[in-house]
Write an enzyme that holds these catalytic residues in place. Sequence first.
Site, PDB file in Angstrom:
ATOM      1  N   ASP A  85      -6.381   0.996   1.013  1.00  0.00           N
ATOM      2  CA  ASP A  85      -6.574   1.168   2.236  1.00  0.00           C
ATOM      3  C   ASP A  85      -7.827   0.669   2.777  1.00  0.00           C
ATOM      4  OD1 ASP A  85      -8.320   3.160   1.332  1.00  0.00           O
ATOM      5  OD2 ASP A  85      -7.440   4.941   2.536  1.00  0.00           O
ATOM      6  N   LYS A  91       0.936  -1.107  -0.078  1.00  0.00           N
ATOM      7  CA  LYS A  91      -0.008   0.049   0.076  1.00  0.00           C
ATOM      8  C   LYS A  91       0.950   1.331   0.047  1.00  0.00           C
ATOM      9  CE  LYS A  91      -1.599   2.029   3.496  1.00  0.00           C
ATOM     10  NZ  LYS A  91      -2.484   2.490   4.916  1.00  0.00           N
TER      11      LYS A  91
END
Length: 356
Positions: A242, A224
Site C-alpha cells: 500500500d 494488494k
Amino acid sequence: MKKTAASKKSAAADRASTTEEAPATEKAPAAKKSAAAKKAATAKKAPAKKAPAKKASAKKAAPLKRQAPAKKPAVVPKKATAAVKGVAPAKTVAPKPPRGESRTALVRRARRINRELAEVYPYAHPELDFENPFQLVVATVLSAQTTDLRVNQTTPALFAKYPTPEDLAAAVPEEVEEILRPTGFFRAKTKSVIGLSRALTEDFGGEVPGRLEDLVKLPGVGRKTAFVVLGNAFGRPGITVDTHFQRLVRRWRWTEETDPDKIEAAVGALFPKSDWTDLSHHVIWHGRRICHARKPACGACPVAPLCPAYGEGETDPEKAKKLLKYEKGGFPGQRLKPPQAYLDAGGKPAPPLGAG
C-alpha cells in the site's frame, strides 16, 4: 775533420735543446686538461642553480582561501532518543542508497529492521474489522482512498443489512451508495462491491476463493487486496504494497522501484516467504504511527540507527513524541473490534461512526 766534429757537436746541442723544450710544450695541454677537470669538479660540488619555478616554491606559499567543508549526511546516534538540548535537529541530504552496501548487507539490514519492528508491534494485525473472508474482501475494496477507521465505522451498517454475497449481489445500488457515502467515491465502490458479490455468487458458489489468480478476477480486487485476503483470511503469505509500504521501503533503500508489482518482487526477495504477511503489518503499522509521509518522528523511531533517511523528520525526542499517532500517541486505534492482544498492550478501540 775539425769542422765536421764541430758541426756534429752543434747538431747534438740543437737536438738537446729541442729535447729539453719538448716536455714544456707537452705539459701545456695537460695543464689545460687539469684546469678543465678542476672546473668540472668544482661545478659538481657547487649547488645547481634552481629554476625560477623552484625559487618561487621555496618561498612560503600564500595561504589559500578556506573552502567550506562539504556537508555530510547526519549520522544518527546509537539511540535516537539521545538528543542534546539546544542543538538544532540534524538534517540529511537527499536520500540515496547506502554507498557500498552489498546484497548480503542489505538483506541483513532489512531483516533486522523487521525484527525490531516485530518487538515494537507484537500485536500488529490487519486494521480492518472483519469476521469472515467475505467481509474482509469487501472492507479492503472500500479502503481505497480513505482510512481503515472510516471503513470500520461504515461496514457495520453494510454487513448488518447485507450479510452474505447473495444479499449484496441483489441489493439496490442507491441504497448501498447511501451507506457507503462516508468512505468517498461511493458510487464506484458500490459498483465494485455489488459486482464482486455477484461474481462470488455466480462463479464461486458464494465463497471467497483462496487463490490469487481467482481473487484478482473479482471487480475492484487487485494484487494488494488479494494478498490482504490471502494472508489474513487464509493464512497464505503475501506482501501488501500500500502507500505506507511503498514509502517506507524506499526510505530504507530496500528498493528504488516505484511500481507496486516490482516493489513486491524486490522486497519479497529479501525475506523468506513465511515472513511476508507479518512484514506487511509491521511496515504499514510503522508508517501510520511513526514514519509519517510529511513529518516522520525520527527522534522516536526504534529503527533510526538502521535508517539511511534519518533526519528527514523531527529528531528531537520530545518533539517527535508529539507526532506519534494511534496507540503510540495514546489515541484510539482504527478498529472498533480490535484483537485482544492489542487491547492488552494498551491499545484503545476506535469509536463508532458519529460518536462524539
